[in-house]
Structures are given as C-alpha cells and as structure tokens.
Design an enzyme around this catalytic site. Sequence first.
Site, PDB file in Angstrom:
ATOM      1  N   GLU A  79      11.037   3.020 -14.893  1.00  0.00           N
ATOM      2  CA  GLU A  79      10.000   2.087 -15.494  1.00  0.00           C
ATOM      3  C   GLU A  79       8.733   2.766 -15.807  1.00  0.00           C
ATOM      4  O   GLU A  79       7.763   2.182 -16.276  1.00  0.00           O
ATOM      5  CB  GLU A  79       9.881   1.090 -14.590  1.00  0.00           C
ATOM      6  CG  GLU A  79       9.086   1.598 -13.033  1.00  0.00           C
ATOM      7  CD  GLU A  79       8.788   0.239 -12.318  1.00  0.00           C
ATOM      8  OE1 GLU A  79       7.503   0.107 -12.736  1.00  0.00           O
ATOM      9  OE2 GLU A  79       9.366   0.021 -11.389  1.00  0.00           O
ATOM     10  N   CYS A 113      12.120  -1.509 -10.800  1.00  0.00           N
ATOM     11  CA  CYS A 113      12.944  -0.661  -9.909  1.00  0.00           C
ATOM     12  C   CYS A 113      14.206  -0.791 -10.235  1.00  0.00           C
ATOM     13  O   CYS A 113      15.047  -0.141  -9.461  1.00  0.00           O
ATOM     14  CB  CYS A 113      12.494  -0.836  -8.459  1.00  0.00           C
ATOM     15  SG  CYS A 113      10.621  -0.858  -8.181  1.00  0.00           S
ATOM     16  N   THR A 155       1.302   2.638  -1.689  1.00  0.00           N
ATOM     17  CA  THR A 155       2.716   2.226  -1.869  1.00  0.00           C
ATOM     18  C   THR A 155       3.478   3.007  -3.021  1.00  0.00           C
ATOM     19  O   THR A 155       4.336   2.704  -3.729  1.00  0.00           O
ATOM     20  CB  THR A 155       3.159   0.667  -1.885  1.00  0.00           C
ATOM     21  OG1 THR A 155       2.522   0.407  -2.831  1.00  0.00           O
ATOM     22  CG2 THR A 155       2.744   0.049  -0.792  1.00  0.00           C
ATOM     23  N   SER A 205       5.401 -10.746  -4.538  1.00  0.00           N
ATOM     24  CA  SER A 205       6.480  -9.670  -4.827  1.00  0.00           C
ATOM     25  C   SER A 205       7.010  -9.519  -3.579  1.00  0.00           C
ATOM     26  O   SER A 205       8.531  -9.469  -3.482  1.00  0.00           O
ATOM     27  CB  SER A 205       5.999  -8.319  -5.360  1.00  0.00           C
ATOM     28  OG  SER A 205       5.270  -7.590  -4.114  1.00  0.00           O
ATOM     29  N   HIS A 243      16.221  -1.053  -1.494  1.00  0.00           N
ATOM     30  CA  HIS A 243      15.326  -0.701  -2.209  1.00  0.00           C
ATOM     31  C   HIS A 243      14.020  -0.534  -1.366  1.00  0.00           C
ATOM     32  O   HIS A 243      13.773  -1.825  -0.764  1.00  0.00           O
ATOM     33  CB  HIS A 243      14.878  -1.595  -3.531  1.00  0.00           C
ATOM     34  CG  HIS A 243      13.587  -1.167  -4.278  1.00  0.00           C
ATOM     35  ND1 HIS A 243      13.206   0.063  -4.405  1.00  0.00           N
ATOM     36  CD2 HIS A 243      12.556  -2.134  -4.345  1.00  0.00           C
ATOM     37  CE1 HIS A 243      12.044  -0.304  -4.929  1.00  0.00           C
ATOM     38  NE2 HIS A 243      11.552  -1.360  -5.115  1.00  0.00           N
ATOM     39  N   LYS A 252      12.030  -6.073   7.515  1.00  0.00           N
ATOM     40  CA  LYS A 252      12.028  -7.300   7.379  1.00  0.00           C
ATOM     41  C   LYS A 252      13.266  -7.738   6.758  1.00  0.00           C
ATOM     42  O   LYS A 252      13.886  -8.907   6.920  1.00  0.00           O
ATOM     43  CB  LYS A 252      10.621  -7.862   6.655  1.00  0.00           C
ATOM     44  CG  LYS A 252       9.565  -7.803   7.409  1.00  0.00           C
ATOM     45  CD  LYS A 252       8.529  -8.358   6.554  1.00  0.00           C
ATOM     46  CE  LYS A 252       7.055  -8.040   7.417  1.00  0.00           C
ATOM     47  NZ  LYS A 252       5.905  -8.458   6.713  1.00  0.00           N
ATOM     48  N   ASN A 322       7.299   4.862  -2.425  1.00  0.00           N
ATOM     49  CA  ASN A 322       8.063   4.171  -3.415  1.00  0.00           C
ATOM     50  C   ASN A 322       8.570   5.119  -4.628  1.00  0.00           C
ATOM     51  O   ASN A 322       7.562   5.600  -5.217  1.00  0.00           O
ATOM     52  CB  ASN A 322       7.453   2.746  -3.811  1.00  0.00           C
ATOM     53  CG  ASN A 322       8.328   1.892  -4.589  1.00  0.00           C
ATOM     54  OD1 ASN A 322       9.573   2.326  -4.901  1.00  0.00           O
ATOM     55  ND2 ASN A 322       7.746   0.698  -4.934  1.00  0.00           N
ATOM     56  N   SER A 355      11.307  -6.125  -9.835  1.00  0.00           N
ATOM     57  CA  SER A 355      10.231  -7.081  -9.983  1.00  0.00           C
ATOM     58  C   SER A 355      10.638  -7.858 -11.254  1.00  0.00           C
ATOM     59  O   SER A 355      11.056  -7.194 -12.233  1.00  0.00           O
ATOM     60  CB  SER A 355       8.915  -6.710  -9.761  1.00  0.00           C
ATOM     61  OG  SER A 355       8.489  -6.305  -8.702  1.00  0.00           O
TER      62      SER A 355
HETATM   63  N1  ACO Z   1      -2.136  -1.297  12.267  1.00  0.00           N
HETATM   64  C1  ACO Z   1      -0.823  -1.933  12.062  1.00  0.00           C
HETATM   65  N2  ACO Z   1      -0.486  -2.796  11.206  1.00  0.00           N
HETATM   66  C2  ACO Z   1      -1.590  -3.245  10.322  1.00  0.00           C
HETATM   67  C3  ACO Z   1      -2.854  -2.854  10.386  1.00  0.00           C
HETATM   68  C4  ACO Z   1      -2.997  -1.849  11.504  1.00  0.00           C
HETATM   69  N3  ACO Z   1      -4.492  -1.418  11.544  1.00  0.00           N
HETATM   70  N4  ACO Z   1      -3.581  -3.396   9.220  1.00  0.00           N
HETATM   71  C5  ACO Z   1      -2.895  -4.033   8.719  1.00  0.00           C
HETATM   72  N5  ACO Z   1      -1.429  -3.826   9.389  1.00  0.00           N
HETATM   73  C6  ACO Z   1      -0.373  -4.797   8.749  1.00  0.00           C
HETATM   74  C7  ACO Z   1      -0.638  -6.218   8.311  1.00  0.00           C
HETATM   75  O1  ACO Z   1      -0.395  -6.780   9.210  1.00  0.00           O
HETATM   76  C8  ACO Z   1       0.795  -6.389   7.457  1.00  0.00           C
HETATM   77  O2  ACO Z   1       1.870  -6.444   8.300  1.00  0.00           O
HETATM   78  P1  ACO Z   1       2.780  -7.706   8.009  1.00  0.00           P
HETATM   79  O3  ACO Z   1       3.663  -7.138   6.434  1.00  0.00           O
HETATM   80  O4  ACO Z   1       3.721  -7.679   8.970  1.00  0.00           O
HETATM   81  O5  ACO Z   1       2.129  -8.777   7.792  1.00  0.00           O
HETATM   82  C9  ACO Z   1       0.791  -4.882   6.989  1.00  0.00           C
HETATM   83  O6  ACO Z   1       0.139  -4.083   7.504  1.00  0.00           O
HETATM   84  C10 ACO Z   1       0.224  -5.178   5.288  1.00  0.00           C
HETATM   85  O7  ACO Z   1      -1.100  -5.468   5.425  1.00  0.00           O
HETATM   86  P2  ACO Z   1      -1.611  -6.634   4.438  1.00  0.00           P
HETATM   87  O8  ACO Z   1      -2.993  -6.678   4.777  1.00  0.00           O
HETATM   88  O9  ACO Z   1      -0.923  -7.811   4.670  1.00  0.00           O
HETATM   89  O10 ACO Z   1      -1.338  -6.381   3.034  1.00  0.00           O
HETATM   90  P3  ACO Z   1      -2.122  -5.422   1.969  1.00  0.00           P
HETATM   91  O11 ACO Z   1      -3.146  -6.439   1.466  1.00  0.00           O
HETATM   92  O12 ACO Z   1      -2.482  -4.298   2.463  1.00  0.00           O
HETATM   93  O13 ACO Z   1      -1.083  -5.354   0.863  1.00  0.00           O
HETATM   94  C11 ACO Z   1       1.037  -4.974  -0.093  1.00  0.00           C
HETATM   95  C12 ACO Z   1       0.377  -4.596   1.038  1.00  0.00           C
HETATM   96  C13 ACO Z   1       1.296  -6.312  -0.638  1.00  0.00           C
HETATM   97  C14 ACO Z   1       2.413  -4.395   0.170  1.00  0.00           C
HETATM   98  C15 ACO Z   1       0.512  -3.841  -1.273  1.00  0.00           C
HETATM   99  O14 ACO Z   1       0.507  -2.789  -0.701  1.00  0.00           O
HETATM  100  C16 ACO Z   1       1.214  -4.039  -2.753  1.00  0.00           C
HETATM  101  O15 ACO Z   1       0.859  -4.771  -3.579  1.00  0.00           O
HETATM  102  N6  ACO Z   1       2.118  -3.326  -3.037  1.00  0.00           N
HETATM  103  C17 ACO Z   1       2.765  -2.974  -4.271  1.00  0.00           C
HETATM  104  C18 ACO Z   1       3.654  -4.099  -4.274  1.00  0.00           C
HETATM  105  C19 ACO Z   1       5.150  -4.100  -3.755  1.00  0.00           C
HETATM  106  O16 ACO Z   1       5.443  -2.779  -3.085  1.00  0.00           O
HETATM  107  N7  ACO Z   1       5.933  -5.111  -3.587  1.00  0.00           N
HETATM  108  C20 ACO Z   1       7.422  -5.339  -2.945  1.00  0.00           C
HETATM  109  C21 ACO Z   1       8.438  -5.400  -3.851  1.00  0.00           C
HETATM  110  S1  ACO Z   1       7.981  -5.022  -5.219  1.00  0.00           S
HETATM  111  C22 ACO Z   1       8.112  -3.333  -5.600  1.00  0.00           C
HETATM  112  O17 ACO Z   1       9.076  -2.797  -5.248  1.00  0.00           O
HETATM  113  C23 ACO Z   1       7.026  -2.749  -6.531  1.00  0.00           C
END
Ligand code: ACO
Length: 445
Positions: A79, A113, A155, A205, A243, A252, A322, A355
Amino acid sequence: MAAYYAHVYIELGADKMDELENHDGVSKGKYTIGLGQDSMAFCTEVEDVISMSLTVVKSLLENYKIDPKCIGRLEVGSETVIDKSKSIKTWLMQIFEECGNTDIEGVDSSNACYGGTAALFNCVNWVESNSWDGRYGLVVCTDSAVYAEGTARPTGGAAAIAMLIGPNAPVSFESKYRGSHMAHVYDFYKPDLASEYPVVDGKLSQTCYLMALDSCYNVFCKKYEKLEGKQFSIHDADYFVFHSPYNKLVQKSFARLYYNDFLRKCSTVEDGSREKLEPYSGLSSEKSYQSRELEKASQQVAKHLYDSKVQPTTLIPKQVGNMYTASLYAALASVMHNKNVTLAGQRIVMFSYGSGLTSTMFSFKINEGQHPFSLSNIAGILDVSKKLESRHVVAPEKFVAALKLMEHRYGAKDFTTSQDTSLLAPGTYYLTHVDSMYRRFYAVK
Ligand code: ACO
C-alpha cells in the site's frame, strides 16, 4: 519464505533516555504496555519498498537455490505508493530479465494491509487452476508504514516478506474454510496523493478491525462446521496469527474470539470462564465493542490460551512494528521461528485485515516438508534472531529527521541519496538516485 526488516529501529520503551515515549512526552509505558510494542523499524533515505522487495526476492532465490526461470507468477502486495501506474512487480523483473525469464504473470494488489493476502490468494489460485504451467508462484509483501506526527506515529514499521508457492509445500491451505468480510468505511485511507501519510480515524479502525474479525470468524466456523459436521472452536487450531498494527489489538482480538466461542455456546469454554462472561451475554454487538469490562473479562479468561496459541506469533511484529501487508506474514514467520519442527501436523488460523475495509480468515495445515522446504530449513533461512539483533538502534531525533527528509523526497525527482551503506548488510539493495524523469536507480551492497 524469506524476510527482510529495515535495518534501523528505535526503542519505544521507557527505560533509556533516548526512547520515543520520552521524546514524544507521553506517559511512561504508553507505547510498551498501552500499545504492547517493543521497537519500530523504519526506512532511511537509502531504502524503500522497492529496495526491500529486491533484497528479499534475491535472498529467497539464493537461499533456496531456486533458478529464476522456475518462477511463473509474481504477485506483490503493497500500500506504499511510489508510482500510480508502474507496479513494484516490474522493478523486480530486473532479477528475472537477467536470466532471460520475462514470461511471468502477475501485478501489484493494493488495499491497505490486505494487499499481501490478495496477492497470496492470486498465486495459490493460479497454482490450483488450469492456467498453471508447473512453475512456482512468488508472493512479495512490502511496506513502509509511516504516519504524520501524533498518536498513530508509534504504530509504524517497515519490512518485506517473500513466499514461494507450489505443490507439496509444508504450509498447505485449507481453502474451503475461508471466511471474508468486506465493507465500505473510512477508517484509514490515503486520499492525499501528495503525501505518504494516511488519514486515520484510529478509534474507528480499532472497532472495524474487531467487527471484521467477528464476521470472518463466524463465516469460517460455519464453513468448517458444514464440511466437517462438527463445531469449530479456538481449541481446534494450534496457533492464531493476526494482522498486527500493534500487539495490544492482537491481545484484544484473541479475547474476542474466546467471547465468540462463549456466545456460540462452544462446549470447550470452561465453566469458570462462562460464569465470568455471563454478565455480557446480552450486550448488543455495538455495545460489546465499547465495553471495557467485557474487554477485561475476556482477556483474563483467554490469557492462558493466548500464551500458548498467540504469543509465539508476536515476536517480529512487536520488534519491527506494523509492516502493513507484511505484518501478518511476519507473524507467521515468528511462529515458524519459535516453534519450528513441532508445527508438523498442526493447524494455523490467519486473520488478514486491510482498512477501507477488506478482511479474510483462512487456515493452513502444516507438515514437515522436504528439503529445501523443510520446516527446519525455512527457520534456518529466516534466521530471525540474528536478523533482529543485527539491526541498528537510533535515537528518536534521527527517526524524526528521516521522516522529514522523506516528506520532502516523496514524489520528488532529480536527487541523489547519501548512498551511505555503512549500516546495510552485504547483499542489500539501496536507492542511489532518482533522475529528472522520476526514474529510480538501485544498487546492491
Ligand atoms: N501505560 C499503560 N497503558 C497506557 C498508558 C500508560 N502510560 N497510556 C495509555 N495507555 C493505554 C490506553 O489505556 C489504551 O489502552 P486500551 O487500548 O486498552 O484502551 C492504549 O494505551 C492506547 O492509548 P489511547 O490513548 O487509547 O490511544 P491513542 O490515542 O494513543 O491511539 C491508536 C492509539 C488509535 C492505535 C493510534 O496509534 C492509531 O491511530 N494508530 C493507527 C491506526 C491503527 O493501527 N489501527 C488498527 C487497525 S488499522 C491498521 O492496521 C492500520
């Protein structure tokens, strides 16, 4: 199978001064525990998806002593857009043209992906079809996953994986059980053709990924049950390979499959676990994706099975990040490295997600294979530990500077790279220059 990971990486963890959590000013443990990642590889200005795929194809042909004339189909999943018309496959043809083989079908497949899985299915279907001419198919998954500054940036990752497809393989498809889920959503997409970065709705996502997983698992189970005359549960597979955008989502996802087995009233769900999940049996599926309590309870009851059925698949994705199309197959390489010959006779279930969205669950049966395609030889050639150890760790500032430079170079012409190959292993392809006609030139160290 052969693997190549970008040669530099940064630590994501929170112990040393030079790590990304400190650099980004996020709380300690956010990337290591919150996302479940250890480190993340990236391409410097001398590497890209074309150089990585040239390296991995050359390495596969040499290590398994395959005559390039024996390849009849070459499919690439990616991609990472370098050219809107010219397939990455055509750059790879240089290796085959040198040997006089231009009779090779196949082009690139792309949808986030999932492109690698589409490429793999194309090759497998070709080998199983009337058009097959007796030669091997070759699948290459190659991506550089980079995000704009912000929560998605940790990521990222970069790698290429190559897989040879033919009859009597140690990894054999159980094609009849495939379950797919395809839909139209805007969770992650790349509408800005002037930028390498995606537009991401991170939360959406995550939910789309889990919804697709549920749907694919249900179709997969139904097909299995129709053909085998018995119920399928997670106990019927030895390993689950997901993936892996980041490890927390994989944790999860497996818990979600356990919850599905509970809802499907599988006899394999133990009484104690059933009691813990009972309070969530009446949740609508929309509510179930948002319930933190369900997430916690299902992860807790699935933990012992996660450790045996999933953890061995997570090594490379946790270390490299990733890899988009290559992510699922790097996870498969991890279990082949970790479990090696003990895989013979076992079943592996794969979940591919791209996605937009496209997704499929499918499975393999593993056998010992025959030299050079024996499980032990494949693990030896993958040489995972040595490859991971021989990478070079850099400070976050270097990573940020590399991304800035790539932003500038994306879609650009008329430039020469530093051609600094000091960190590259011998045999690695690298980008030397792009001329005034946007033509790209590579050399081998
Ligand atoms: N210690 C331990 N855990 C922590 C801490 C800390 N200090 N701070 C945050 N966390 C945890 C949160 O509780 C959360 O846990 P949860 O998932 O169990 O709720 C996790 O860390 C992530 O933190 P968030 O604040 O919820 O998320 P963030 O705003 O950082 O975004 C995300 C995470 C959405 C994955 C972002 O990195 C993203 O958009 N990535 C790209 C999209 C992606 O990969 N999507 C997945 C499928 S699509 C694909 O493959 C591209």
